[in-house]
Design an enzyme around this catalytic site. Sequence first.
Site, PDB file in Angstrom:
ATOM      1  N   TRP C 134       0.899  -1.152   0.000  1.00 51.78           N
ATOM      2  CA  TRP C 134       0.000   0.000   0.000  1.00 51.78           C
ATOM      3  C   TRP C 134       0.947   1.214   0.000  1.00 51.78           C
ATOM      4  O   TRP C 134       1.714   1.362   0.981  1.00 51.78           O
ATOM      5  CB  TRP C 134      -0.757   0.072   1.314  1.00 51.78           C
ATOM      6  CG  TRP C 134      -2.006  -0.684   1.525  1.00 51.78           C
ATOM      7  CD1 TRP C 134      -3.171  -0.173   2.035  1.00 51.78           C
ATOM      8  CD2 TRP C 134      -2.264  -2.079   1.327  1.00 51.78           C
ATOM      9  NE1 TRP C 134      -4.109  -1.165   2.155  1.00 51.78           N
ATOM     10  CE2 TRP C 134      -3.589  -2.342   1.718  1.00 51.78           C
ATOM     11  CE3 TRP C 134      -1.504  -3.144   0.829  1.00 51.78           C
ATOM     12  CZ2 TRP C 134      -4.159  -3.613   1.634  1.00 51.78           C
ATOM     13  CZ3 TRP C 134      -2.075  -4.412   0.741  1.00 51.78           C
ATOM     14  CH2 TRP C 134      -3.381  -4.623   1.133  1.00 51.78           C
ATOM     15  N   TYR C 136       1.216   5.058   0.276  1.00 45.13           N
ATOM     16  CA  TYR C 136       0.440   6.270   0.527  1.00 45.13           C
ATOM     17  C   TYR C 136       1.379   7.408   0.900  1.00 45.13           C
ATOM     18  O   TYR C 136       1.851   7.490   2.027  1.00 45.13           O
ATOM     19  CB  TYR C 136      -0.550   6.026   1.679  1.00 45.13           C
ATOM     20  CG  TYR C 136      -1.651   5.048   1.342  1.00 45.13           C
ATOM     21  CD1 TYR C 136      -2.063   4.815   0.030  1.00 45.13           C
ATOM     22  CD2 TYR C 136      -2.315   4.343   2.352  1.00 45.13           C
ATOM     23  CE1 TYR C 136      -3.079   3.920  -0.267  1.00 45.13           C
ATOM     24  CE2 TYR C 136      -3.340   3.449   2.062  1.00 45.13           C
ATOM     25  CZ  TYR C 136      -3.710   3.243   0.746  1.00 45.13           C
ATOM     26  OH  TYR C 136      -4.719   2.355   0.459  1.00 45.13           O
ATOM     27  N   LYS C 167      -1.011  -0.958  -4.160  1.00 45.23           N
ATOM     28  CA  LYS C 167      -2.358  -0.384  -4.006  1.00 45.23           C
ATOM     29  C   LYS C 167      -2.143   1.111  -3.883  1.00 45.23           C
ATOM     30  O   LYS C 167      -1.472   1.570  -2.954  1.00 45.23           O
ATOM     31  CB  LYS C 167      -2.997  -0.976  -2.748  1.00 45.23           C
ATOM     32  CG  LYS C 167      -4.404  -0.509  -2.466  1.00 45.23           C
ATOM     33  CD  LYS C 167      -5.047  -1.376  -1.362  1.00 45.23           C
ATOM     34  CE  LYS C 167      -6.385  -0.825  -0.910  1.00 45.23           C
ATOM     35  NZ  LYS C 167      -6.333  -0.090   0.363  1.00 45.23           N
ATOM     36  N   LYS C 169      -3.799   5.318  -4.829  1.00 42.65           N
ATOM     37  CA  LYS C 169      -5.019   6.108  -5.030  1.00 42.65           C
ATOM     38  C   LYS C 169      -5.220   6.455  -6.504  1.00 42.65           C
ATOM     39  O   LYS C 169      -4.267   6.489  -7.280  1.00 42.65           O
ATOM     40  CB  LYS C 169      -4.931   7.394  -4.203  1.00 42.65           C
ATOM     41  CG  LYS C 169      -4.989   7.128  -2.710  1.00 42.65           C
ATOM     42  CD  LYS C 169      -5.504   8.338  -1.947  1.00 42.65           C
ATOM     43  CE  LYS C 169      -5.731   7.957  -0.485  1.00 42.65           C
ATOM     44  NZ  LYS C 169      -6.161   9.119   0.314  1.00 42.65           N
ATOM     45  N   GLY C 221     -13.300  -1.498  -0.292  1.00 41.77           N
ATOM     46  CA  GLY C 221     -13.909  -1.825   0.987  1.00 41.77           C
ATOM     47  C   GLY C 221     -15.213  -1.080   1.159  1.00 41.77           C
ATOM     48  O   GLY C 221     -16.280  -1.601   0.827  1.00 41.77           O
TER      49      GLY C 221
END
Lengths: 253, 253, 253, 253, 253
Positions: C134, C136, C167, C169, C221
């Site tokens: 992930w 970020y 993963k 955005k 999710g």
Amino acid sequence: MNVFLTKNRGLLLAYDQGLEHGPTDFNEQNVDPAFVMNLAVQGQFNGVIFQKGVAEKYYGGQVPLILKVNGKTKLVKGEPLARQICSVKRAAEIGAKAVGYTIYAGSAHESLMLEEFGRIQEEAHGLNLAAIAWIYPRGETIKNDTAPEIVAYAARIGLEVGADAVKIKYPGNTESFKWAVKSAGKVKVFMSGGPKAASDADFLRQVRGALDAGATGLAVGRNVWQSSNPLKMAHALRRLVIEDRSVEEALRA
Amino acid sequence: MNVFLTKNRGLLLAYDQGLEHGPTDFNEQNVDPAFVMNLAVQGQFNGVIFQKGVAEKYYGGQVPLILKVNGKTKLVKGEPLARQICSVKRAAEIGAKAVGYTIYAGSAHESLMLEEFGRIQEEAHGLNLAAIAWIYPRGETIKNDTAPEIVAYAARIGLEVGADAVKIKYPGNTESFKWAVKSAGKVKVFMSGGPKAASDADFLRQVRGALDAGATGLAVGRNVWQSSNPLKMAHALRRLVIEDRSVEEALRA
Amino acid sequence: MNVFLTKNRGLLLAYDQGLEHGPTDFNEQNVDPAFVMNLAVQGQFNGVIFQKGVAEKYYGGQVPLILKVNGKTKLVKGEPLARQICSVKRAAEIGAKAVGYTIYAGSAHESLMLEEFGRIQEEAHGLNLAAIAWIYPRGETIKNDTAPEIVAYAARIGLEVGADAVKIKYPGNTESFKWAVKSAGKVKVFMSGGPKAASDADFLRQVRGALDAGATGLAVGRNVWQSSNPLKMAHALRRLVIEDRSVEEALRA
Amino acid sequence: MNVFLTKNRGLLLAYDQGLEHGPTDFNEQNVDPAFVMNLAVQGQFNGVIFQKGVAEKYYGGQVPLILKVNGKTKLVKGEPLARQICSVKRAAEIGAKAVGYTIYAGSAHESLMLEEFGRIQEEAHGLNLAAIAWIYPRGETIKNDTAPEIVAYAARIGLEVGADAVKIKYPGNTESFKWAVKSAGKVKVFMSGGPKAASDADFLRQVRGALDAGATGLAVGRNVWQSSNPLKMAHALRRLVIEDRSVEEALRA
Amino acid sequence: MNVFLTKNRGLLLAYDQGLEHGPTDFNEQNVDPAFVMNLAVQGQFNGVIFQKGVAEKYYGGQVPLILKVNGKTKLVKGEPLARQICSVKRAAEIGAKAVGYTIYAGSAHESLMLEEFGRIQEEAHGLNLAAIAWIYPRGETIKNDTAPEIVAYAARIGLEVGADAVKIKYPGNTESFKWAVKSAGKVKVFMSGGPKAASDADFLRQVRGALDAGATGLAVGRNVWQSSNPLKMAHALRRLVIEDRSVEEALRA
């Protein structure tokens, strides 16, 4: 420590300034570790002090090796911290007879260095290497690192934490250094040579003062290899330290 | 280090900018590691420098691999710190002949990187890998990281801590770089290519200056793969670095 | 990664929000992990993402498991840091086919997470687990974490550090995401679902944009389990992602 | 966790306040761990909670032991941090059936405690010990640690990180606690007794509220051993928690 | 702990001040560890407390040894932290019957020391060494470290974390120390000698107060070896502590 001594005295050639100060300490000749290794041999030094990289590439084996296992550059500001760069196992493989480690007592990071030295001292003794502590009080609270009580404290720290020998600064007179030597107990005390003195005689007088105070010897770098005649200076120091002559006798020969 | 040299010179293709700077360094072509891997082969580079992920997915084996084992993004402000991302064991499994590690000398975190490099160097040598240090003085106290004394200090740090080779910046003239090369002793010195130069000739003149100062070679990225004709630039650099031609000869062919 | 793909596309159900955001994300139904586990099965998801505790108590084995091995609560202010909570060995015992790890690039603690991911990736591959990052960008210097160059940088970090998939955005348009996908090279790119969109169609259009840009799929999710009809939304997403239909076709069925 | 339950309910006697608050919590009687150990036996508690030192010197084996493996004093200001003091292996040797660990969610040091709990939970399960998490939101961002959403978040953290049971504060009413219990899923929820209540009835009403919300039980310290009649209070709580009586029935007997 | 006791009382000679305070505590006589080692024997002390280096070079084996395994200098300002300098294994090799460790409760670094003591205590017990905790509340929040509630808290911390004995300060009167002793439970309590008292009688009255409060004994340094007649003072203390005489009787003989 006996491997580093002649008549219970020792004269060590320090050459870790490349990391600590950078090449500004060097000239075209002494920038070359081979020159310094040769000087250690010709000058009959009792030991030579290198960082790992210099030892791996230039150490010849003719003079006992003290491997400096931590270090830092002078480029970092703030509370000083030097962590371990060379393992004790690697130092032994390279042929070192001792490891050297700097503890900046008084630094905000003091506890990290005391802990690391503690571990390294045990590893070194387990491999039959001596553990020599450079004890340099530094940091916000240290106004004068050659004040007599600070130098004596440095010497004592070496005893408390299990060093076989300490390298400490000269506080300027024999009387003060006597107290430092006494504070160190059975730990051998080496005076730290420091920056190039105004004259050879000036420097020798300091060393004589340290010896008279009970020092085992001297770890010297710049005052030898920055000298206009390094080998001559080495011989003078040998007469002074090992043969226990006066400053005048040492300079004369 | 011999695996990376031809006639004692080395031309290395650096491609770890994806982590250090992000894709802003890339165009549609060079964003693809396969393009760069192919360029390394076609350009007859002596080595190619990848981070672990790029090496695992794109390294083909035709050119010796230097695996960069630490890194950081440019998104973080403050005193620079890059920790180990790839183990030495994994680098060896991928087929690397050397590991690369950046030490930000002068950073408040310098001691962490000196310590980590010290451990990695020993592991690498234990697995017959060379250890190459990127030495970049950075942090609050560094006003100009291409000042001659700073570049020479960087070179010397590499020697002291046991690097087989260092990658350092070019200080702008041969004379200054000569001192850096001398300070590095037996450590091979590679000039760091840096950002895209104003012209190919400008860049080649810098490289020529470094070689004349005694550099072993060049680690170059953007000045090759950001070039309008990367392969042509690679060939020119090869003539310059490996065949030791003049800038004019190198550009002509 | 193939275990998570159908026709080279993957639709993953994320349910680690209980730690990251707390139960404010949940209603009476989706607060129950059993509901979400069942949804993963009924919705034919290619994978389900749980923290260790949820996996140990609710994972049923019918859908491949991605075990999120680090995490933090939203209660902490300041530069973000999420350390490892679940060992890779334990993830494998629970039956995971991949581990997930969040790297807050740009955080003052970035180096800790890059280092930890580096170690985890090697452990995971040693146990035949995929390593999904992930990525970020966060912290003082990140003004807009969906800016195209930031999203592309995030994707590239995944490639450089050795992730099998990232993963990231969605930057708001296909063109920008294309560059991110290109920057990721052979790394599979999953769009991060993010907070509940204004309408189902709005969300599906974003996903369609990501797929058109070359994304492998979606990790979703809240846009599923906060939906008024989660299973219907799951089916729509499956038609979109796996069967590669248009938004209109996906919504219609 | 079954070893700590009777009819799926558990009443635990907490006595780790000596470290957390110091002896100001104690009187001449309850300052003695032997008194509390005896109270645990006479009061038929389902478990007793000690730090390592108290367990080693006073634990008698008649009541299951929960060994609190981290802790801190109240003398430290700033963001809370409690690190591991007792190894899981040692806890097992002493005879513990569970380890207890406090996570200060929201603290600037949260990540250290999440990481440490993660490791401890895996070790504990490997030795067949339960892992119980005290989850106390604290730190700069936490204005009210009994706010319903904060208590529910605490409960959920326990589920996410793999606790077998959580000890959390009572938010003041049944409805709010119901949501916390639901958020905890299959994790057993124990209400934390907290400081001495104004009256026995007041305290029992809170406990009754927690039980009605679905709590498995209560971990109580000061409300028992600071009571004028600790054993009577223990019996009342047992009737309430284990026999599921009303507050009035519990107080009457 | 029995090896350190005579008639359930213990008189320990502390000599770790060289590290903690430096040689300013010493005179020409007591600066020599051999003098203090001899004093320990002649004075029939129940134990002698040395740091590793002093123990390795001067410990003779005639008196049980407590090896102080952490320490710091007084040169560092800020929140106190003392990390481990001597391994427990090494302490055992030197012949120690116990390890000593200082916990600065209330320091911002408290958690590091609680954690380290926890590990050391387990190692020590595994090698059949006692673990003695020096518990000194310090740091920003501690206004008065001899306040009765602070001294009692210190004593209790020792019990909670598993110390066999604690060394704590005297709060100035018997009544307060009684509560501290009670708070320590089965842990032996040693009064810390502290700086040289105004007169021998003054000091003996404090010790008598501690014994009357239930203390097991005294760990004394400066009040013995800074005394004009150390051996006489040692004998007086022995009569007081071991033979349980009055201050007057102790002074008379």
